[in-house]
Structures are given as C-alpha cells and as structure tokens.
Design a protein around this motif. Sequence first.
Motif, PDB file in Angstrom:
ATOM      1  N   ALA A 196       0.817  -1.226   0.000  1.00  0.00           N
ATOM      2  CA  ALA A 196       0.000   0.000   0.000  1.00  0.00           C
ATOM      3  C   ALA A 196       0.847   1.272   0.000  1.00  0.00           C
ATOM      4  O   ALA A 196       1.893   1.341   0.641  1.00  0.00           O
ATOM      5  CB  ALA A 196      -0.914  -0.013   1.221  1.00  0.00           C
ATOM      6  N   LYS A 197       0.367   2.279  -0.734  1.00  0.00           N
ATOM      7  CA  LYS A 197       0.968   3.610  -0.693  1.00  0.00           C
ATOM      8  C   LYS A 197       0.378   4.348   0.515  1.00  0.00           C
ATOM      9  O   LYS A 197      -0.771   4.088   0.893  1.00  0.00           O
ATOM     10  CB  LYS A 197       0.598   4.403  -1.956  1.00  0.00           C
ATOM     11  CG  LYS A 197       1.299   3.893  -3.197  1.00  0.00           C
ATOM     12  CD  LYS A 197       2.723   4.409  -3.262  1.00  0.00           C
ATOM     13  CE  LYS A 197       3.508   3.681  -4.340  1.00  0.00           C
ATOM     14  NZ  LYS A 197       4.928   3.682  -4.179  1.00  0.00           N
ATOM     15  N   VAL A 198       1.140   5.278   1.068  1.00  0.00           N
ATOM     16  CA  VAL A 198       0.665   6.024   2.239  1.00  0.00           C
ATOM     17  C   VAL A 198       0.439   7.485   1.854  1.00  0.00           C
ATOM     18  O   VAL A 198       1.354   8.148   1.364  1.00  0.00           O
ATOM     19  CB  VAL A 198       1.696   5.948   3.399  1.00  0.00           C
ATOM     20  CG1 VAL A 198       1.217   6.772   4.599  1.00  0.00           C
ATOM     21  CG2 VAL A 198       1.958   4.508   3.798  1.00  0.00           C
ATOM     22  N   GLY A 219      -9.052  17.046  -0.650  1.00  0.00           N
ATOM     23  CA  GLY A 219      -9.376  17.062  -2.087  1.00  0.00           C
ATOM     24  C   GLY A 219      -8.264  16.405  -2.891  1.00  0.00           C
ATOM     25  O   GLY A 219      -8.510  15.654  -3.840  1.00  0.00           O
ATOM     26  N   GLY A 220      -7.026  16.675  -2.493  1.00  0.00           N
ATOM     27  CA  GLY A 220      -5.869  16.055  -3.144  1.00  0.00           C
ATOM     28  C   GLY A 220      -5.877  14.542  -2.964  1.00  0.00           C
ATOM     29  O   GLY A 220      -5.524  13.789  -3.881  1.00  0.00           O
ATOM     30  N   MET A 221      -6.310  14.097  -1.783  1.00  0.00           N
ATOM     31  CA  MET A 221      -6.387  12.644  -1.530  1.00  0.00           C
ATOM     32  C   MET A 221      -7.407  12.003  -2.469  1.00  0.00           C
ATOM     33  O   MET A 221      -7.184  10.916  -3.011  1.00  0.00           O
ATOM     34  CB  MET A 221      -6.827  12.383  -0.078  1.00  0.00           C
ATOM     35  CG  MET A 221      -5.761  12.718   0.926  1.00  0.00           C
ATOM     36  SD  MET A 221      -6.381  12.489   2.605  1.00  0.00           S
ATOM     37  CE  MET A 221      -4.833  12.530   3.499  1.00  0.00           C
ATOM     38  N   TYR A 222      -8.514  12.692  -2.639  1.00  0.00           N
ATOM     39  CA  TYR A 222      -9.567  12.174  -3.518  1.00  0.00           C
ATOM     40  C   TYR A 222      -9.012  11.992  -4.937  1.00  0.00           C
ATOM     41  O   TYR A 222      -9.165  10.936  -5.553  1.00  0.00           O
ATOM     42  CB  TYR A 222     -10.764  13.133  -3.519  1.00  0.00           C
ATOM     43  CG  TYR A 222     -11.968  12.585  -4.237  1.00  0.00           C
ATOM     44  CD1 TYR A 222     -12.909  11.818  -3.557  1.00  0.00           C
ATOM     45  CD2 TYR A 222     -12.155  12.823  -5.599  1.00  0.00           C
ATOM     46  CE1 TYR A 222     -14.015  11.294  -4.209  1.00  0.00           C
ATOM     47  CE2 TYR A 222     -13.251  12.300  -6.259  1.00  0.00           C
ATOM     48  CZ  TYR A 222     -14.187  11.539  -5.557  1.00  0.00           C
ATOM     49  OH  TYR A 222     -15.272  11.012  -6.215  1.00  0.00           O
ATOM     50  N   ILE A 233      -4.277   1.727  -0.609  1.00  0.00           N
ATOM     51  CA  ILE A 233      -3.806   3.023  -0.121  1.00  0.00           C
ATOM     52  C   ILE A 233      -4.126   3.155   1.372  1.00  0.00           C
ATOM     53  O   ILE A 233      -5.263   2.936   1.796  1.00  0.00           O
ATOM     54  CB  ILE A 233      -4.449   4.197  -0.908  1.00  0.00           C
ATOM     55  CG1 ILE A 233      -4.160   4.047  -2.413  1.00  0.00           C
ATOM     56  CG2 ILE A 233      -3.888   5.549  -0.452  1.00  0.00           C
ATOM     57  CD1 ILE A 233      -5.361   3.871  -3.251  1.00  0.00           C
ATOM     58  N   ILE A 234      -3.116   3.544   2.131  1.00  0.00           N
ATOM     59  CA  ILE A 234      -3.298   3.833   3.562  1.00  0.00           C
ATOM     60  C   ILE A 234      -3.517   5.343   3.673  1.00  0.00           C
ATOM     61  O   ILE A 234      -2.716   6.127   3.152  1.00  0.00           O
ATOM     62  CB  ILE A 234      -2.051   3.408   4.374  1.00  0.00           C
ATOM     63  CG1 ILE A 234      -1.845   1.883   4.253  1.00  0.00           C
ATOM     64  CG2 ILE A 234      -2.180   3.837   5.832  1.00  0.00           C
ATOM     65  CD1 ILE A 234      -0.498   1.385   4.755  1.00  0.00           C
ATOM     66  N   TYR A 255      -7.229   1.785   3.517  1.00  0.00           N
ATOM     67  CA  TYR A 255      -7.055   1.465   4.937  1.00  0.00           C
ATOM     68  C   TYR A 255      -6.835   2.748   5.729  1.00  0.00           C
ATOM     69  O   TYR A 255      -6.016   3.583   5.329  1.00  0.00           O
ATOM     70  CB  TYR A 255      -5.821   0.571   5.132  1.00  0.00           C
ATOM     71  CG  TYR A 255      -5.771  -0.615   4.199  1.00  0.00           C
ATOM     72  CD1 TYR A 255      -6.712  -1.640   4.297  1.00  0.00           C
ATOM     73  CD2 TYR A 255      -4.781  -0.710   3.210  1.00  0.00           C
ATOM     74  CE1 TYR A 255      -6.665  -2.732   3.430  1.00  0.00           C
ATOM     75  CE2 TYR A 255      -4.729  -1.797   2.352  1.00  0.00           C
ATOM     76  CZ  TYR A 255      -5.679  -2.805   2.458  1.00  0.00           C
ATOM     77  OH  TYR A 255      -5.623  -3.869   1.608  1.00  0.00           O
ATOM     78  N   PRO A 256      -7.529   2.908   6.852  1.00  0.00           N
ATOM     79  CA  PRO A 256      -7.252   4.100   7.671  1.00  0.00           C
ATOM     80  C   PRO A 256      -5.897   3.974   8.363  1.00  0.00           C
ATOM     81  O   PRO A 256      -5.541   2.896   8.842  1.00  0.00           O
ATOM     82  CB  PRO A 256      -8.394   4.100   8.700  1.00  0.00           C
ATOM     83  CG  PRO A 256      -8.917   2.703   8.726  1.00  0.00           C
ATOM     84  CD  PRO A 256      -8.583   2.056   7.416  1.00  0.00           C
ATOM     85  N   ALA A 257      -5.135   5.065   8.388  1.00  0.00           N
ATOM     86  CA  ALA A 257      -3.849   5.047   9.094  1.00  0.00           C
ATOM     87  C   ALA A 257      -4.094   4.932  10.591  1.00  0.00           C
ATOM     88  O   ALA A 257      -3.249   4.452  11.331  1.00  0.00           O
ATOM     89  CB  ALA A 257      -3.076   6.317   8.779  1.00  0.00           C
ATOM     90  N   SER A 258      -5.269   5.392  11.013  1.00  0.00           N
ATOM     91  CA  SER A 258      -5.638   5.292  12.428  1.00  0.00           C
ATOM     92  C   SER A 258      -7.156   5.331  12.535  1.00  0.00           C
ATOM     93  O   SER A 258      -7.793   6.178  11.911  1.00  0.00           O
ATOM     94  CB  SER A 258      -5.032   6.465  13.195  1.00  0.00           C
ATOM     95  OG  SER A 258      -5.633   6.551  14.459  1.00  0.00           O
TER      96      SER A 258
END
Length: 306
Positions: A196-198, A219-222, A233-234, A255-258
């Motif tokens: 996974a990429k973080v 927005g960038g994450m989207y 993707i994490i 995946y949520p980082a936390s």
Amino acid sequence: MPSQHNDIIERIKNLKEKKKAVILAHNYQINEVQLVADYIGDSLGLSIQAAKTEADMIIFCGVYFMAETAKILSPNKKVIIPDKKAGCPMADMINAKQLRELKVKHPKAKVLCYVNTSAEVKAECDLCCTSSNAARVVEKGFAPNEEIIFVPDKYLANYTSKQIGRDFIVWDGYCPTHARILADTIKKVQKAHPKAKVIVHPECRNDVAEIADAVLSTGGMYNFVRDTEEEEIIVGTEVGMIERLRRDFPKKKIYPASDIAVCPNMKKTTLEKVLWALEEEEHEVIVDKEIADKARGSIERMIAIG
Ligand code: 13P
Ligand code: SF4
C-alpha cells in the motif's frame, strides 16, 4: 428506520428546491450527510463553491470557520450551519488579540493564516491558505525575502517550510484529531499491507508526513485515489474521508492510518439537523461587516492564486 430516513431525504430535497438552497459538505461529514450534498469537498473547493453559487441560501455542513468563510465570500446569501457548536479546536487556538500581539513583536512580518481560523483572525492577516495550496500561496503571494508569520497550524507551517525551503514565524497550534495519527501506527498498518501507498494530511505530525508517499489535502487525496494505478492506499486523515473514498472507489482497498482520528465536531451534523436547518433556518452565520470586509481580500487573493 429506512422509510423514515427516506422521508427525511425527500423533505430535504423538496425544501432545498423551494428555498433555492445549496448544501455544501466537507469530506469529513458522515456518509448520509454527504449523500444529500450538492457539493462535497475540501476547504478550498468549498470556498470556491460558496463564492460562485447562485443559490439564495447555503446550508454548510462542516465546522464553523468554514461556514464563516462562505458567509464572507457570499455576504448577501443566507448561510446556515446545522449545528452551531460544530467548532474547530485548532481554529480556537489563536484569537485576534494574540495575533495582534505577535504582529507587534514582528513589525515587518506579513501574515499568512490557514483557513482554519476565525473571521476576526482572518481580518488581521495578509493572505489566507488551505492545506491544498499553502506552498503555492507563499511562493506567489509574498516576496522571496519577506518575513512571514504563519498561524495557527505548526505542522502545516513546518511541512510547508520544508517543502519550499523557507522559514516562518510559527504559532503552536495543531489539530487534535490529526495529532492522534502516529508514525508507529502507520508502520503497523504498512506491515499488514506492504504494497500500500501512504497518503497523509499536512495537519499530521511532521514525522508522519516524513514517512508518507504523498502529503495532500482531502481534495488532493480524492484525486490521488481516483487517478492512481495503485490498488491499496493507507490514508492518514479524519475517518470521514475513508468512507467517501470507499464509497466512490469500491475497487480500491483503502485502509485508515488510524481508527481514532475522528473529529467530533465534524460528526455533529446529522441528516435531521440538515432538515431542521432548511425548515427553521435557525443557526444563521453572521459575520460583522467590518470584519468580513477586512477578511475577504485575503481569501479572495488565495482563491485567485488557486
Ligand atoms: P482540507 O481542506 O484538506 O479538507 O482540510 C480541512 C480540515 O479541517 C482538515 O482537518
Ligand atoms: Fe479542526 Fe482538526 Fe476537525 Fe479539521 S479535523 S475541523 S482541523 S479539529
């Protein structure tokens, strides 16, 4: 109960049409609120929508500083926030008096304020930025050797400083939700999903930003998840973003980082409160005219920079 739920959605749709209202929702809003929104996005996207909408009324599903920004940009529209207690603890970490005192200590410095600030603080600053454009705003909005006060998020300020190689006078503010995301927790998630990429938000601690593949606004994450070839993707930000990504990109593994990165204020808005906001127009966002007039320039200049 699903039928009651559908009834609420129907009433929201009808009232929205009748009152010429638009519903703007931040990426961290709960799923059912996002689903009735006309636009979902990050702070910059929401500001742009608020500035250009032709609706008579804006129902702003987010936190107070965002609704205030919408009101400043659209002073002739009625802006309603479904829960007036939905504040942002980071925005509350600096007030106008504290900023004025800081300016006295650094009389030559220009002031850049993160959009996560009150209208009174924005009225004291030269330029505004969001998590998606901080570096660009500094580079395009200030002269190369100008001294800059950057408030209130120390993590965003430090991250931007590293990105562009420029020092800032930094305030000790931070987001309590993003501060809960730890590098060690991310490393554990990475161990379970080694391919996974973080991606993380710039409000995260600086050691978290350092181990990420990309540091992005919501927005960038989207856009990253939409455009990448990567399947896993994490994501290091408030958990509402995870829900949106999973909903819109069901083939990707997100995946949520936390799991504990929950912003209680963003979760205060419910579907019922959106309906009541439309029915009763109770919590109207009012910004003093003088403050709004002073704050508007710094936000409009930021939007022009993009
Ligand atoms: P974005 O502008 O990236 O959506 O961030 C807003 C915010 O409050 C993050 O905590
Ligand atoms: Fe404020 Fe953090 Fe909540 Fe964003 S996530 S609204 S910065 S407390």
